[in-house]
Scaffold this motif. Sequence first.
Motif, short mmCIF file in Angstrom:
data_model
loop_
_atom_site.label_atom_id
_atom_site.label_comp_id
_atom_site.label_asym_id
_atom_site.label_seq_id
_atom_site.Cartn_x
_atom_site.Cartn_y
_atom_site.Cartn_z
N HIS A 142 -58.53 -43.61 34.70
CA HIS A 142 -59.39 -42.42 34.60
C HIS A 142 -60.52 -42.44 35.63
CE1 HIS A 142 -57.31 -41.44 30.85
NE2 HIS A 142 -57.42 -42.73 30.55
N THR B 160 -63.50 -41.95 38.04
CA THR B 160 -64.62 -41.03 38.03
C THR B 160 -65.44 -41.27 39.28
OG1 THR B 160 -64.70 -40.94 35.62
CG2 THR B 160 -66.76 -40.46 36.78
N CYS C 270 -69.17 -40.48 41.19
CA CYS C 270 -70.55 -40.03 41.05
C CYS C 270 -71.20 -39.96 42.42
CB CYS C 270 -71.36 -41.01 40.20
SG CYS C 270 -70.74 -41.19 38.54
N THR D 202 -72.22 -36.75 38.16
CA THR D 202 -70.78 -36.94 38.25
C THR D 202 -70.12 -35.75 38.92
OG1 THR D 202 -70.77 -38.36 36.29
CG2 THR D 202 -68.68 -37.34 36.89
N TYR E 285 -64.08 -36.43 37.37
CA TYR E 285 -63.72 -37.37 36.32
C TYR E 285 -62.24 -37.22 35.97
CZ TYR E 285 -64.35 -33.37 33.16
OH TYR E 285 -64.27 -32.15 32.54
#
Lengths: 119, 110
Positions: B34, B36, B38, B48, B51
Amino acid sequence: EEQLVESGGGLVQPGGSLRLSCAGSGFAFSNFNMRWVRQAPGGGLDYVANISPDGRDKHYVDSLKGRFTISRDNAKNSLYLQMNNLRVEDTAVYYCVRASSDWNPLHSWGQGAQVTVSS
Amino acid sequence: QTVVTQEPSLSVSPGGTVTLTCGLSSGSVSTNYHPTWCQQTPGQTPHTLIYNTNTRSSGVPDRFSGSIVGNRAALTITGAQAEDESDYYCVLYMRPGIWVFGGGTRLTVL
Protein backbone atom coordinates in the motif's frame (compact mmCIF):
# COMPACT_ATOMS: atom_id res chain seq x y z
CA GLU A 1 -12.79 21.72 9.10
CA GLU A 2 -10.68 18.86 10.38
CA GLN A 3 -7.93 19.84 12.83
CA LEU A 4 -5.25 18.13 14.85
CA VAL A 5 -3.51 20.30 17.44
CA GLU A 6 -0.53 19.03 19.39
CA SER A 7 0.61 20.39 22.74
CA GLY A 8 2.98 19.49 25.54
CA GLY A 9 6.30 19.81 23.77
CA GLY A 10 9.29 21.52 25.31
CA LEU A 11 12.80 21.19 26.66
CA VAL A 12 13.63 18.24 28.90
CA GLN A 13 16.85 16.82 30.27
CA PRO A 14 18.14 13.41 29.23
CA GLY A 15 16.40 10.74 31.28
CA GLY A 16 13.36 12.92 31.77
CA SER A 17 9.75 12.44 30.72
CA LEU A 18 7.25 14.35 28.64
CA ARG A 19 3.65 13.80 27.62
CA LEU A 20 2.38 15.04 24.29
CA SER A 21 -1.29 15.60 23.64
CA CYS A 22 -3.21 15.95 20.41
CA ALA A 23 -6.73 17.35 20.23
CA GLY A 24 -8.77 16.30 17.24
CA SER A 25 -11.81 18.12 15.87
CA GLY A 26 -13.96 18.21 12.77
CA PHE A 27 -14.08 14.44 12.31
CA ALA A 28 -15.30 11.31 14.10
CA PHE A 29 -12.18 10.84 16.22
CA SER A 30 -13.21 7.49 17.69
CA ASN A 31 -13.52 5.88 14.25
CA PHE A 32 -9.90 6.06 13.16
CA ASN A 33 -6.43 4.74 13.85
CA MET A 34 -4.20 7.49 15.15
CA ARG A 35 -0.43 7.71 14.91
CA TRP A 36 2.60 9.67 15.95
CA VAL A 37 5.32 10.47 13.44
CA ARG A 38 8.50 12.36 14.28
CA GLN A 39 11.17 14.29 12.43
CA ALA A 40 14.60 14.98 13.86
CA PRO A 41 16.32 18.27 12.96
CA GLY A 42 17.40 18.12 9.34
CA GLY A 43 16.20 14.54 9.11
CA GLY A 44 13.47 12.52 7.53
CA LEU A 45 10.12 11.32 8.80
CA ASP A 46 10.01 8.41 11.24
CA TYR A 47 6.97 6.40 12.23
CA VAL A 48 6.63 6.17 16.00
CA ALA A 49 3.42 4.45 17.10
CA ASN A 50 -0.15 3.59 16.21
CA ILE A 51 -3.32 3.06 18.25
CA SER A 52 -6.54 1.43 17.10
CA PRO A 53 -9.85 3.32 17.18
CA ASP A 54 -10.95 1.73 20.46
CA GLY A 55 -7.49 2.01 22.01
CA ARG A 56 -7.06 -1.72 22.54
CA ASP A 57 -4.35 -2.32 19.95
CA LYS A 58 -1.09 -0.41 20.13
CA HIS A 59 1.95 -0.76 17.92
CA TYR A 60 5.41 0.75 18.24
CA VAL A 61 8.54 0.78 16.17
CA ASP A 62 10.92 -1.71 17.78
CA SER A 63 13.50 0.91 18.77
CA LEU A 64 11.01 2.78 20.97
CA LYS A 65 9.25 -0.08 22.70
CA GLY A 66 9.35 0.21 26.45
CA ARG A 67 10.04 3.95 26.56
CA PHE A 68 7.07 5.43 24.68
CA THR A 69 3.38 4.75 25.34
CA ILE A 70 0.56 5.79 23.04
CA SER A 71 -2.95 6.21 24.39
CA ARG A 72 -6.22 7.93 23.57
CA ASP A 73 -9.36 9.25 25.22
CA ASN A 74 -12.19 9.14 22.72
CA ALA A 75 -14.51 11.00 25.07
CA LYS A 76 -12.10 13.93 24.86
CA ASN A 77 -11.15 13.42 21.20
CA SER A 78 -7.55 13.28 22.34
CA LEU A 79 -4.41 11.31 21.55
CA TYR A 80 -1.40 11.11 23.83
CA LEU A 81 2.24 10.06 23.73
CA GLN A 82 3.98 9.44 27.03
CA MET A 83 7.74 9.56 26.54
CA ASN A 84 10.01 8.30 29.32
CA ASN A 85 13.77 8.02 29.73
CA LEU A 86 14.23 10.52 26.94
CA ARG A 87 17.48 10.62 24.99
CA VAL A 88 19.17 13.37 23.02
CA GLU A 89 18.31 11.47 19.84
CA ASP A 90 14.59 11.77 20.65
CA THR A 91 14.85 15.48 19.84
CA ALA A 92 12.37 16.02 17.03
CA VAL A 93 9.12 17.55 15.90
CA TYR A 94 6.35 15.12 16.80
CA TYR A 95 3.32 15.03 14.51
CA CYS A 96 -0.09 13.68 15.39
CA VAL A 97 -1.58 11.96 12.34
CA ARG A 98 -4.97 10.50 11.51
CA ALA A 99 -5.30 7.47 9.30
CA SER A 100 -8.28 6.86 7.06
CA SER A 101 -10.30 3.72 6.49
CA ASP A 102 -9.21 3.27 2.88
CA TRP A 103 -5.50 2.57 3.32
CA ASN A 104 -4.42 6.13 3.68
CA PRO A 105 -2.12 5.87 6.70
CA LEU A 106 -1.45 9.59 6.91
CA HIS A 107 -4.74 11.25 5.97
CA SER A 108 -4.26 14.43 8.00
CA TRP A 109 -1.45 15.92 10.06
CA GLY A 110 -1.16 18.24 13.01
CA GLN A 111 1.25 21.15 12.91
CA GLY A 112 3.75 19.36 15.14
CA ALA A 113 5.17 19.74 18.65
CA GLN A 114 8.86 20.40 19.24
CA VAL A 115 10.56 18.14 21.77
CA THR A 116 14.14 19.01 22.68
CA VAL A 117 16.19 16.71 24.89
CA SER A 118 19.28 18.46 26.14
CA SER A 119 21.23 19.06 29.32
CA GLN B 1 15.32 -4.98 9.65
CA THR B 2 13.64 -3.92 6.43
CA VAL B 3 14.89 -0.65 4.98
CA VAL B 4 12.82 1.42 2.58
CA THR B 5 15.06 2.98 -0.05
CA GLN B 6 14.62 6.17 -2.08
CA GLU B 7 16.87 8.25 -4.28
CA PRO B 8 18.47 10.89 -2.04
CA SER B 9 18.06 13.59 -4.64
CA LEU B 10 16.71 14.16 -8.13
CA SER B 11 16.27 17.12 -10.39
CA VAL B 12 13.83 17.97 -13.14
CA SER B 13 13.40 20.87 -15.53
CA PRO B 14 10.24 22.96 -15.34
CA GLY B 15 7.61 21.23 -17.49
CA GLY B 16 9.55 17.99 -17.46
CA THR B 17 8.70 14.56 -16.14
CA VAL B 18 10.43 12.82 -13.25
CA THR B 19 9.90 9.52 -11.52
CA LEU B 20 10.81 8.96 -7.89
CA THR B 21 11.04 5.37 -6.73
CA CYS B 22 10.68 3.46 -3.48
CA GLY B 23 12.18 0.05 -2.90
CA LEU B 24 13.02 -2.47 -0.20
CA SER B 25 16.43 -3.54 1.02
CA SER B 26 15.17 -7.08 0.64
CA GLY B 27 12.35 -8.04 -1.69
CA SER B 28 9.99 -6.28 -4.03
CA VAL B 29 7.40 -3.61 -3.41
CA SER B 30 3.92 -4.66 -4.46
CA THR B 31 0.45 -3.27 -3.96
CA ASN B 32 0.32 -5.34 -0.77
CA TYR B 33 2.58 -2.72 0.77
CA HIS B 34 0.00 0.00 0.00
CA PRO B 35 2.65 2.56 -0.98
CA THR B 36 1.97 6.10 0.16
CA TRP B 37 3.76 9.27 -0.90
CA CYS B 38 4.06 12.41 1.19
CA GLN B 39 5.35 15.82 0.19
CA GLN B 40 7.08 18.24 2.55
CA THR B 41 8.21 21.69 1.60
CA PRO B 42 11.03 22.84 3.91
CA GLY B 43 9.65 24.33 7.09
CA GLN B 44 6.15 23.08 6.40
CA THR B 45 4.01 20.23 7.67
CA PRO B 46 4.00 17.13 5.45
CA HIS B 47 0.91 16.18 3.52
CA THR B 48 -0.05 13.05 1.65
CA LEU B 49 -0.17 13.11 -2.13
CA ILE B 50 -0.80 9.49 -3.06
CA TYR B 51 -1.97 6.50 -1.02
CA ASN B 52 -2.75 2.86 -1.67
CA THR B 53 -0.33 2.86 -4.62
CA ASN B 54 -2.19 5.21 -6.94
CA THR B 55 -5.03 7.08 -5.21
CA ARG B 56 -4.59 10.84 -5.14
CA SER B 57 -5.55 12.68 -1.97
CA SER B 58 -8.24 15.31 -2.30
CA GLY B 59 -7.00 18.43 -4.03
CA VAL B 60 -3.77 16.90 -5.37
CA PRO B 61 -3.13 17.91 -8.98
CA ASP B 62 -3.33 15.13 -11.55
CA ARG B 63 0.26 15.72 -12.61
CA PHE B 64 1.12 13.50 -9.63
CA SER B 65 0.57 9.80 -10.17
CA GLY B 66 1.54 6.61 -8.37
CA SER B 67 2.31 3.16 -9.69
CA ILE B 68 4.40 0.04 -9.32
CA VAL B 69 7.30 -0.11 -11.76
CA GLY B 70 9.21 -3.36 -11.72
CA ASN B 71 9.92 -4.15 -8.09
CA ARG B 72 9.51 -0.61 -6.81
CA ALA B 73 6.75 1.87 -6.08
CA ALA B 74 6.92 5.00 -8.18
CA LEU B 75 5.74 8.58 -7.97
CA THR B 76 5.69 10.35 -11.33
CA ILE B 77 5.37 14.08 -11.76
CA THR B 78 4.36 15.00 -15.29
CA GLY B 79 4.84 18.65 -16.17
CA ALA B 80 6.82 19.62 -13.08
CA GLN B 81 6.30 23.09 -11.67
CA ALA B 82 8.52 25.23 -9.52
CA GLU B 83 6.29 24.67 -6.49
CA ASP B 84 6.97 20.92 -6.72
CA GLU B 85 10.46 21.51 -5.34
CA SER B 86 10.14 19.61 -2.06
CA ASP B 87 11.12 16.54 -0.12
CA TYR B 88 9.12 13.44 -0.99
CA TYR B 89 8.74 10.48 1.34
CA CYS B 90 7.53 7.02 0.57
CA VAL B 91 5.93 4.98 3.33
CA LEU B 92 5.11 1.28 3.16
CA TYR B 93 2.82 -0.97 5.17
CA MET B 94 4.76 -3.69 6.98
CA ARG B 95 2.25 -5.34 9.34
CA PRO B 96 -0.81 -4.30 11.32
CA GLY B 97 -0.20 -0.89 12.83
CA ILE B 98 3.32 -0.53 11.47
CA TRP B 99 4.43 1.51 8.49
CA VAL B 100 8.00 2.41 7.57
CA PHE B 101 9.20 5.61 5.90
CA GLY B 102 11.91 5.82 3.31
CA GLY B 103 14.72 8.29 3.75
CA GLY B 104 13.14 10.78 1.38
CA THR B 105 14.04 12.28 -1.99
CA ARG B 106 14.89 15.94 -2.34
CA LEU B 107 13.53 17.11 -5.67
CA THR B 108 14.99 20.18 -7.30
CA VAL B 109 13.19 21.92 -10.14
CA LEU B 110 15.69 23.82 -12.26
